[in-house]
Scaffold this motif. Structure first.
Motif, PDB file in Angstrom:
ATOM      1  N   GLU A 131       3.995   7.384  -7.954  1.00 41.63           N
ATOM      2  CA  GLU A 131       2.790   7.262  -7.135  1.00 41.63           C
ATOM      3  C   GLU A 131       3.101   7.963  -5.812  1.00 41.63           C
ATOM      4  O   GLU A 131       3.849   7.453  -4.982  1.00 41.63           O
ATOM      5  CB  GLU A 131       2.405   5.806  -6.917  1.00 41.63           C
ATOM      6  N   PHE A 132       2.524   9.143  -5.644  1.00 37.68           N
ATOM      7  CA  PHE A 132       2.792   9.976  -4.472  1.00 37.68           C
ATOM      8  C   PHE A 132       1.933   9.549  -3.283  1.00 37.68           C
ATOM      9  O   PHE A 132       0.761   9.223  -3.440  1.00 37.68           O
ATOM     10  CB  PHE A 132       2.511  11.449  -4.789  1.00 37.68           C
ATOM     11  N   GLY A 133       2.520   9.562  -2.092  1.00 39.62           N
ATOM     12  CA  GLY A 133       1.774   9.260  -0.868  1.00 39.62           C
ATOM     13  C   GLY A 133       1.449   7.796  -0.682  1.00 39.62           C
ATOM     14  O   GLY A 133       0.585   7.447   0.110  1.00 39.62           O
ATOM     15  N   LYS A 134       2.131   6.915  -1.376  1.00 41.34           N
ATOM     16  CA  LYS A 134       1.867   5.481  -1.259  1.00 41.34           C
ATOM     17  C   LYS A 134       2.402   4.978   0.074  1.00 41.34           C
ATOM     18  O   LYS A 134       3.512   5.302   0.472  1.00 41.34           O
ATOM     19  CB  LYS A 134       2.525   4.731  -2.412  1.00 41.34           C
ATOM     20  N   SER A 136       2.584   1.448   2.947  1.00 41.16           N
ATOM     21  CA  SER A 136       2.724  -0.007   2.901  1.00 41.16           C
ATOM     22  C   SER A 136       1.370  -0.704   2.780  1.00 41.16           C
ATOM     23  O   SER A 136       1.284  -1.820   2.301  1.00 41.16           O
ATOM     24  CB  SER A 136       3.462  -0.510   4.142  1.00 41.16           C
ATOM     25  N   SER A 137       0.292  -0.025   3.187  1.00 37.96           N
ATOM     26  CA  SER A 137      -1.043  -0.618   3.069  1.00 37.96           C
ATOM     27  C   SER A 137      -1.698  -0.290   1.731  1.00 37.96           C
ATOM     28  O   SER A 137      -2.829  -0.678   1.487  1.00 37.96           O
ATOM     29  CB  SER A 137      -1.937  -0.132   4.211  1.00 37.96           C
ATOM     30  N   GLY A 138      -0.985   0.432   0.852  1.00 41.42           N
ATOM     31  CA  GLY A 138      -1.532   0.741  -0.480  1.00 41.42           C
ATOM     32  C   GLY A 138      -1.842   2.217  -0.617  1.00 41.42           C
ATOM     33  O   GLY A 138      -1.301   3.052   0.098  1.00 41.42           O
ATOM     34  N   GLY A 139      -2.745   2.503  -1.526  1.00 43.19           N
ATOM     35  CA  GLY A 139      -3.131   3.887  -1.757  1.00 43.19           C
ATOM     36  C   GLY A 139      -2.112   4.628  -2.580  1.00 43.19           C
ATOM     37  O   GLY A 139      -1.267   4.048  -3.238  1.00 43.19           O
TER      38      GLY A 139
END
Length: 169
Positions: A131-134, A136-139
């Motif tokens: 999961e690229f660009g994750k 701490s707030s998600g995404g």
């Protein structure tokens, strides 16, 4: 073109799709699945594929279903697979499956026979699901990458399929 641009089709025969036993070991890092299910349920598949409208990539890359023995929904076969998750986002799978000619529409959807004319498909796959660009707030942008190889023994009889081998990425 062998790929249908768009298709939603279920057939006209009632069929019993799959029935299997799936057991996890080693705190969920190893699992063994066996009985009746499709090769495409486990190999070269992603949950995102169900969102596509093009049949060339919906559920499994369609070129793989042209391989003798690579079954996909709604055509389940007898088989077994072992899955090992050595690290987060990594999977190693190996399987052996019945390679048979299925015709759910001319017979009936409850033919679970193992025939003397059937072959065997051996398949293995290594997968990475980062999961690229994750943050701490998600995404993040999820991805799926696989490298797999297969070998199928020949089928015999009237609708025989030849032996096949290869790899996919």
């Amino acid at each position: 073109n062998i790929f249908t641009v768009q298709q939603v089709y279920g057939g006209e025969t009632l069929s019993f799709y799959s029935l299997y036993f799936d057991q996890e070991f080693a705190e969920g890092k190893v699992s063994l699945k066996s009985a009746r299910f499709a090769v495409g349920d486990e190999f070269a598949t992603s949950s995102i594929y169900g969102l596509y409208m093009n049949y060339g990539i919906d559920s499994n890359p369609q070129s793989l279903t042209m391989i003798p023995g690579f079954s996909s929904s709604p055509e389940a076969v007898w088989g077994a697979r072992i899955r090992f998750d050595p690290a987060p986002n990594w999977q190693v799978l190996a399987g052996a499956f019945q390679s048979t000619t299925l015709d759910l529409y001319s017979d009936h959807g409850f033919d679970w026979a193992i025939n003397s004319t059937d072959g065997i498909l051996l398949i293995g796959q290594v997968g990475w699901s980062p999961e690229f660009g994750k943050t701490s707030s998600g995404g993040g942008l999820p991805g799926n990458y696989w490298f797999g190889g297969f070998a199928a023994t020949p089928q015999t009889g009237v609708d025989a399929e030849p032996a096949a081998h290869g790899f996919y990425w």
